[in-house]
Scaffold this active site. Structure first.
Site, mmCIF file in Angstrom:
data_model
loop_
_atom_site.group_PDB
_atom_site.id
_atom_site.type_symbol
_atom_site.label_atom_id
_atom_site.label_comp_id
_atom_site.label_asym_id
_atom_site.label_seq_id
_atom_site.Cartn_x
_atom_site.Cartn_y
_atom_site.Cartn_z
ATOM 1 N N ASP A 46 -19.071 -0.672 10.266
ATOM 2 C CA ASP A 46 -18.805 0.744 10.503
ATOM 3 C C ASP A 46 -19.161 1.141 11.933
ATOM 4 O OD1 ASP A 46 -17.745 2.827 8.953
ATOM 5 O OD2 ASP A 46 -19.692 3.813 8.818
ATOM 6 N N TYR A 70 -10.799 -5.853 10.846
ATOM 7 C CA TYR A 70 -9.715 -4.873 10.975
ATOM 8 C C TYR A 70 -9.544 -4.466 12.442
ATOM 9 C CZ TYR A 70 -7.371 -0.373 10.936
ATOM 10 O OH TYR A 70 -6.523 0.667 11.224
ATOM 11 N N SER A 129 -8.500 3.559 16.646
ATOM 12 C CA SER A 129 -9.716 3.917 17.383
ATOM 13 C C SER A 129 -10.841 2.922 17.117
ATOM 14 C CB SER A 129 -10.177 5.305 16.965
ATOM 15 O OG SER A 129 -10.501 5.310 15.586
ATOM 16 N N THR A 159 0.840 -1.213 0.000
ATOM 17 C CA THR A 159 0.000 0.000 0.000
ATOM 18 C C THR A 159 0.870 1.258 0.000
ATOM 19 O OG1 THR A 159 -0.164 0.003 2.403
ATOM 20 C CG2 THR A 159 -1.902 -1.138 1.210
ATOM 21 N N ARG A 215 -21.933 1.171 5.715
ATOM 22 C CA ARG A 215 -20.960 0.107 5.476
ATOM 23 C C ARG A 215 -21.004 -0.910 6.609
ATOM 24 N NH1 ARG A 215 -15.427 3.121 3.584
ATOM 25 N NH2 ARG A 215 -15.018 3.006 5.805
HETATM 26 C C1 UD2 Z 1 -11.156 3.350 10.840
HETATM 27 C C2 UD2 Z 1 -10.680 3.883 12.201
HETATM 28 C C3 UD2 Z 1 -9.439 4.767 12.004
HETATM 29 C C4 UD2 Z 1 -8.366 4.018 11.229
HETATM 30 C C5 UD2 Z 1 -8.949 3.568 9.903
HETATM 31 C C6 UD2 Z 1 -7.951 2.807 9.043
HETATM 32 C C7 UD2 Z 1 -12.825 4.105 13.399
HETATM 33 C C8 UD2 Z 1 -13.753 5.015 14.101
HETATM 34 N N1 UD2 Z 1 -11.750 4.668 12.829
HETATM 35 O O1 UD2 Z 1 -11.556 4.450 10.086
HETATM 36 O O2 UD2 Z 1 -8.947 5.180 13.267
HETATM 37 O O3 UD2 Z 1 -7.858 2.944 11.982
HETATM 38 O O4 UD2 Z 1 -10.086 2.700 10.151
HETATM 39 O O5 UD2 Z 1 -8.560 2.393 7.852
HETATM 40 O O6 UD2 Z 1 -13.030 2.899 13.357
HETATM 41 N N2 UD2 Z 1 -17.423 6.938 4.214
HETATM 42 C C9 UD2 Z 1 -18.348 7.533 3.393
HETATM 43 N N3 UD2 Z 1 -18.050 7.675 2.089
HETATM 44 C C10 UD2 Z 1 -16.888 7.239 1.525
HETATM 45 C C11 UD2 Z 1 -15.940 6.627 2.382
HETATM 46 C C12 UD2 Z 1 -16.249 6.488 3.715
HETATM 47 O O7 UD2 Z 1 -19.443 7.918 3.831
HETATM 48 O O8 UD2 Z 1 -16.685 7.399 0.315
HETATM 49 C C13 UD2 Z 1 -17.734 6.845 5.658
HETATM 50 C C14 UD2 Z 1 -17.516 5.477 6.271
HETATM 51 O O9 UD2 Z 1 -18.632 4.653 6.118
HETATM 52 C C15 UD2 Z 1 -17.282 5.890 7.739
HETATM 53 C C16 UD2 Z 1 -16.582 7.254 7.626
HETATM 54 O O10 UD2 Z 1 -16.839 7.724 6.321
HETATM 55 O O11 UD2 Z 1 -18.497 6.066 8.413
HETATM 56 C C17 UD2 Z 1 -15.086 7.164 7.820
HETATM 57 O O12 UD2 Z 1 -14.586 6.120 6.974
HETATM 58 P P1 UD2 Z 1 -13.022 5.906 6.743
HETATM 59 O O13 UD2 Z 1 -12.877 4.760 5.813
HETATM 60 O O14 UD2 Z 1 -12.374 7.185 6.391
HETATM 61 O O15 UD2 Z 1 -12.468 5.552 8.164
HETATM 62 P P2 UD2 Z 1 -12.996 4.598 9.380
HETATM 63 O O16 UD2 Z 1 -13.828 5.431 10.291
HETATM 64 O O17 UD2 Z 1 -13.495 3.309 8.885
#
Ligand code: UD2
Length: 313
Positions: free
Chosen positions: A273, A143, A120, A36, A270
């Site tokens: 999530d 994850y 987190s 990556t 997702r």
């Molecule tokens: C998780 C962890 C973060 C880190 C990361 C690594 C949490 C709270 N955070 O991030 O600390 O470890 O994993 O990958 O678990 N989304 C949309 N549209 C898009 C893409 C994402 O709505 O096009 C939403 C997604 O469903 C989520 C939010 O945006 O609710 C954040 O998503 P992300 O992939 O940026 O990060 P997250 O929170 O899974």
């Protein structure tokens, strides 16, 4: 001059740490398999550091990287909740087996300390906010589970073998170099790319989920403090900005910064999530003397500038 080994040093956070270590005139080695990570992230540093192209899933292939190292910053991992939902086996192999290999190699090379990039996500949907490190973990995705296993391995190595380890629970780190082309990249990178291409961003869910978006420079500061802070060994510490934004709020901010109104499209949430995420950073303040310097809007503007420079340069 201390010798730092950054696993995942060609990645977004790792290469930013490499640049900061170089600025501080430390000796730096990088271990990366470019699964990556991006080679160009190391373009400025390449001639002044040692780069090992190897895979943390293979213990014997990485042992040599640890010779003479004082501090290991262990960032090599497969991020992304949806990637782990689609392929839990590979996420587990890299994040759990790989972390165990890094700890064994560090122990055997007698490094002073290993700082581990936790997440987190381990808090899951524990209803109490903000997140305090003593809250019971409730992983919702493979994850999150891999990151929790990595934490526990760090603690066991600290207790059992006396290897100093520090677990940092990173909260949604964002900034320049967060891969704009990967479907598994962070949401702010995806939204920025969409705005620049005048495409409609997609929000999974109702957009009321919130994140403690943390600008990468803040995380770098905390991570380098964790390498040397006298009272950090054996600890688990949140690294966030200590605030939170919903996705709908971030869209409003994007609209303000770009100067035109975009209405996102909404899609089903997702799998795996988390709904809300917001860090209590008291421990980081106390043990790492950590004070996030770059606020959310400033960080977002810097990130957008970087994306623009990719398109123009
Ligand atoms: C998780 C962890 C973060 C880190 C990361 C690594 C949490 C709270 N955070 O991030 O600390 O470890 O994993 O990958 O678990 N989304 C949309 N549209 C898009 C893409 C994402 O709505 O096009 C939403 C997604 O469903 C989520 C939010 O945006 O609710 C954040 O998503 P992300 O992939 O940026 O990060 P997250 O929170 O899974």
């Amino acid at each position: 001059m201390a010798h730092y080994l950054v696993t995942g040093g060609a990645g977004f956070i790792g290469s930013t740490i490499v640049d900061e270590l170089r600025r501080r005139k430390e000796k730096v080695s990088v271990l990366d398999n470019y699964l990556t990570g991006q080679r160009e992230n190391l373009d400025d540093a390449r001639d002044k550091i040692t780069i090992f192209e190897a895979d943390i899933r293979n213990l014997e292939s990485i042992r040599a990287c640890f010779a003479g190292v004082d501090y290991v910053v262990h960032l090599a991992a497969l991020p992304s909740v949806p990637r782990s939902v689609a392929d839990p086996i590979t996420s587990n192999a890299v994040n759990v087996d790989g972390t165990l290999n890094v700890l064994v190699a560090a122990r055997d090379a007698r490094v002073k300390r290993v700082v581990f990039s936790g997440s987190s996500s381990v808090y899951g949907d524990n209803p109490t906010l903000p997140r305090v490190e003593t809250h019971c973990p409730q992983p919702l995705s493979p994850y999150a589970l891999t990151k929790l296993a990595g934490e526990y391995y760090c603690q066991v190595f600290h207790c059992l073998y006396g290897l100093e380890t520090v677990v940092l629970r990173y909260f949604n780190i964002f900034g320049p170099r967060q891969d704009p082309d990967s479907p598994y990249t962070g949401v702010l990178s995806i939204f920025t790319a969409a705005y620049l291409r005048r495409q409609t961003p997609t929000i999974f869910g109702d957009g009321e989920q919130s994140r403690d978006f943390t600008y990468v420079e803040n995380a770098v500061e905390a991570t380098l403090q964790a390498c040397v802070a006298p009272h950090a060994a054996g600890k688990t510490i949140n690294v966030g900005a200590g605030g939170h934004q919903t996705l709908n709020e971030t869209i409003r901010l994007f609209n303000k910064i770009f100067g035109y109104d975009v209405r996102p499209q909404y899609a089903p949430p997702r799998e795996g999530d988390v709904k809300h995420s917001f860090a209590d950073i008291s421990r980081a303040r106390e043990w790492l003397d950590y004070h996030p310097r770059v606020g959310f809007e400033e960080g977002l503007r810097k990130t957008i500038e970087w994306h623009r420079s990719l398109n123009t340069g």
